[in-house]
Design an enzyme around this catalytic site. Structure first.
Site, PDB file in Angstrom:
ATOM      1  N   GLU A 283       0.837  -1.204   0.000  1.00 55.35           N
ATOM      2  CA  GLU A 283       0.000   0.000   0.000  1.00 55.35           C
ATOM      3  C   GLU A 283       0.874   1.258   0.000  1.00 55.35           C
ATOM      4  O   GLU A 283       0.474   2.308  -0.483  1.00 55.35           O
ATOM      5  CB  GLU A 283      -0.973  -0.006   1.202  1.00 55.35           C
ATOM      6  CG  GLU A 283      -2.245   0.773   0.900  1.00 55.35           C
ATOM      7  CD  GLU A 283      -3.329   0.684   1.982  1.00 55.35           C
ATOM      8  OE1 GLU A 283      -3.018   0.334   3.126  1.00 55.35           O
ATOM      9  OE2 GLU A 283      -4.488   1.006   1.656  1.00 55.35           O
TER      10      GLU A 283
ATOM     11  N   HIS B 226       5.983 -26.849   0.004  1.00 58.79           N
ATOM     12  CA  HIS B 226       5.379 -27.905  -0.813  1.00 58.79           C
ATOM     13  C   HIS B 226       4.375 -27.301  -1.799  1.00 58.79           C
ATOM     14  O   HIS B 226       3.515 -28.004  -2.322  1.00 58.79           O
ATOM     15  CB  HIS B 226       4.690 -28.940   0.078  1.00 58.79           C
ATOM     16  CG  HIS B 226       5.664 -29.659   0.959  1.00 58.79           C
ATOM     17  ND1 HIS B 226       6.031 -30.970   0.751  1.00 58.79           N
ATOM     18  CD2 HIS B 226       6.378 -29.232   2.031  1.00 58.79           C
ATOM     19  CE1 HIS B 226       6.923 -31.322   1.658  1.00 58.79           C
ATOM     20  NE2 HIS B 226       7.143 -30.285   2.453  1.00 58.79           N
TER      21      HIS B 226
ATOM     22  N   LYS C  69     -13.564   1.887  -4.784  1.00 59.96           N
ATOM     23  CA  LYS C  69     -14.677   2.419  -3.981  1.00 59.96           C
ATOM     24  C   LYS C  69     -15.595   3.266  -4.867  1.00 59.96           C
ATOM     25  O   LYS C  69     -16.818   3.148  -4.803  1.00 59.96           O
ATOM     26  CB  LYS C  69     -14.136   3.327  -2.869  1.00 59.96           C
ATOM     27  CG  LYS C  69     -13.407   2.606  -1.772  1.00 59.96           C
ATOM     28  CD  LYS C  69     -13.115   3.589  -0.640  1.00 59.96           C
ATOM     29  CE  LYS C  69     -12.041   3.069   0.282  1.00 59.96           C
ATOM     30  NZ  LYS C  69     -11.515   4.097   1.164  1.00 59.96           N
TER      31      LYS C  69
HETATM   32  O1  PA5 Z   1      -3.504   2.292   5.575  1.00 63.58           O
HETATM   33  C1  PA5 Z   1      -4.550   2.878   5.309  1.00 63.58           C
HETATM   34  O2  PA5 Z   1      -4.647   4.112   5.376  1.00 63.58           O
HETATM   35  C2  PA5 Z   1      -5.783   2.110   4.927  1.00 63.58           C
HETATM   36  O3  PA5 Z   1      -5.515   0.755   4.861  1.00 63.58           O
HETATM   37  C3  PA5 Z   1      -6.920   2.392   5.904  1.00 63.58           C
HETATM   38  O4  PA5 Z   1      -6.489   2.076   7.186  1.00 63.58           O
HETATM   39  C4  PA5 Z   1      -8.177   1.611   5.565  1.00 63.58           C
HETATM   40  O5  PA5 Z   1      -8.587   1.913   4.274  1.00 63.58           O
HETATM   41  C5  PA5 Z   1      -9.298   1.895   6.569  1.00 63.58           C
HETATM   42  O6  PA5 Z   1      -9.621   3.241   6.569  1.00 63.58           O
HETATM   43  P1  PA5 Z   1     -10.518   3.880   7.699  1.00 63.58           P
HETATM   44  O7  PA5 Z   1      -9.812   3.759   9.001  1.00 63.58           O
HETATM   45  O8  PA5 Z   1     -10.685   5.300   7.287  1.00 63.58           O
HETATM   46  O9  PA5 Z   1     -11.841   3.136   7.731  1.00 63.58           O
END
Ligand code: PA5
Length: 500
Positions: free
Chosen positions: A332, A353, A469
């Site tokens: 990410e 395996h 989204k």
């Molecule tokens: O690392 C990040 O920013 C994301 O993975 C968020 O944590 C995730 O999308 C959840 O977002 P939120 O806490 O706004 O629901």
């Protein structure tokens, strides 16, 4: 069932090493995380091996990125805010605030049979990883008093991390008839997965517990804004705050993770001590002594040499959970502008395996990182068999335990994969201890921040996550997305389908 057919675990096979009770402060540190990068260099049968000279050449650049982080500089802003709060926040948390977290957790825990941690991405993975790393594999099936040494914690469940109706309903089945407490975590307060499941749970809790439901729900969200903050205000939930300057995947050592972990009876003070110890190492040590700099530089060089996949392999089902957290933290943060390594968490020897064939003999585009647990909680002996039909008596005769085999399998894999053209490194975690996990979290957060800077982009944002989204909302007919919805439907309808 016939009592004679019940399995008895009779002494001799298993020696349990005593775990330190979560609530007792350690007076010694259980040991430092070690990083061994020997096998990164001069990999045979590798089209373009990395040399120590390469590492020397990249060192000043890597150090420069760390210095930028320490000065709160670099490409680190999200909506104008520098997202570097994770570097100091755990150290800045006041003792009174930790007490408030522990008290709220204790008082909720006393009232409930089961606790649900509700969140996705950074509001989920770190919490689950730390919990599963430090507790019994089948924690929920143990009697409550055996779940931790401090009086037992409730059963623990995680929801809001997917939209699978079967998974959600199966989990709700486990909660049926129980007194439950919920920590809903969402920085934005609008994340669909979390919000939808929270709506379902809230509805059930309000029907079952009436006015008491509000006392069993704790919301962790933005300090001032967002839908969840508003709802919490209206319903009177106790709240904790996601700091403005910490992104989700860097937030496990803030209120985001600390409250839930305290409910799970994890020693959050020592988790922070582990983070602090590693931070000191990273911020003070020179390049060749610095675990985060070496880790980041090795990964960067491997990527430059065509290693597009990182297999993160562990010899421990518990530590494997940390690899799952890293599967989020790195991609990410690194997957921007057509760059970044794919991270594949693997439990060895299970995966030896399976994808082990690819690691040994497939395309030479793999970097391998071992998360090696040095000391398991238990020692498991292998019994002597009078017939020795499987030919394994040589193991117990040489005093070799399952632990020894587990260790040798890792050493064997590192050796064979290196010869097969896979540069690899080993991070040794001395034991399943909260202090060690705090160190590991810190090392990985610094490493990925340095890595993002080296790759030339902002590792603290995730614009790519928004695309699905937007399409999902448009297809679901969310007000405001009508035009986009029409466009997507037209485009999809216009495509010639190939379906068999
Ligand atoms: O690392 C990040 O920013 C994301 O993975 C968020 O944590 C995730 O999308 C959840 O977002 P939120 O806490 O706004 O629901």
């Amino acid at each position: 069932m016939d009592k004679g057919l019940q399995l008895e675990i009779i002494g001799g096979n298993r020696t349990t090493r005593k775990r330190t009770p979560a609530c007792i402060l350690r007076i010694h540190s259980p040991g430092e995380i070690k990083l061994d990068i020997t096998n990164i260099f001069d990999t045979p049968n590798c089209p373009s091996p990395i040399s120590k000279d390469d590492m020397e050449r990249i060192a000043p650049k890597a150090v420069e990125q760390l210095e930028k982080l320490k000065r709160s500089e670099g490409n680190c802003r999200d909506k104008g805010i520098p997202m570097l709060g994770w570097m100091n926040h755990p150290l800045d948390i006041k003792r009174e605030h930790l007490d408030e977290i522990r008290n709220a957790a204790g008082s909720l825990s006393d009232k409930i049979d089961a606790f649900v941690s509700l969140g996705i991405g950074g509001s989920y993975l770190g919490i689950e990883a730390v919990f599963k790393t430090l507790t019994h594999t089948y924690q929920n099936q143990l009697p409550r008093e055996e779940r931790s040494k401090c009086g037992g914690c409730p059963e623990i469940y995680f929801l809001g991390q997917n939209l699978d109706p079967d998974y959600i309903l199966d989990t709700l089945d486990m909660l049926r008839g129980k007194r439950i407490g919920v920590n809903v975590i969402s920085k934005s307060g609008t994340t669909t997965e979390t919000a939808v499941v929270f709506r379902i749970l809230r509805n059930l809790m309000e029907k079952s517990f009436g006015g008491d439901a509000s006392r069993l729900i704790i919301a962790t969200t933005d300090e001032k804004k967002g839908a969840l903050r508003k709802l919490a205000g209206e319903k009177g939930y106790k709240t904790f705050v996601v700091p403005d300057n910490i992104g989700g995947r860097f937030s496990v050592l803030s209120d985001v993770g600390l409250f839930g972990l305290a409910v799970m009876d994890i020693d959050i003070g020592n988790l922070i001590s582990g983070f602090t110890a590693m931070k000191r190492r990273i911020e003070e040590k020179e390049f060749w002594q610095n675990p985060a700099l070496l880790h980041a530089a090795a990964r960067y060089l491997a990527y430059q040499r065509g290693k597009k996949i990182e297999v993160i392999a562990s010899n421990s089902a518990a530590i494997y959970q940390i690899a799952r957290w890293m599967e989020q933290l790195f991609p990410e943060s690194e997957g921007h502008h057509g760059k970044g390594m794919w991270v594949s968490p693997s439990m060895y020897t299970e995966k030896l395996h399976a994808n082990g064939q690819m690691v040994q003999d497939g395309e030479r585009n793999i970097l391998e990182t071992f998360l090696l647990l040095e000391k398991h909680d238990n020692v498991l002996n292998i019994p002597i068999a009078p017939d020795d039909l499987d030919g394994l008596n040589f193991l117990p005769k040489a005093d070799k335990t399952v632990n020894d085999l587990n260790r040798l399998a890792m050493e064997g894999a590192a050796y064979a994969h290196y010869l097969g053209g896979v540069p690899n490194m080993t991070i040794t975690i001395p034991e399943r201890d909260v202090f060690c996990i705090g160190q590991l979290i810190c090392m990985m957060e610094y490493s990925v921040a340095i890595s993002g800077y080296l790759l030339g982009h902002n590792p603290f944002i995730q614009p790519g996550v928004e695309a699905y989204k937007k399409a999902m909302f448009a297809l679901a007919g969310k007000p405001g997305y009508e035009e986009e919805g029409e466009k997507i439907k037209k485009e999809l309808d216009g495509r010639e389908r190939i379906v068999v």
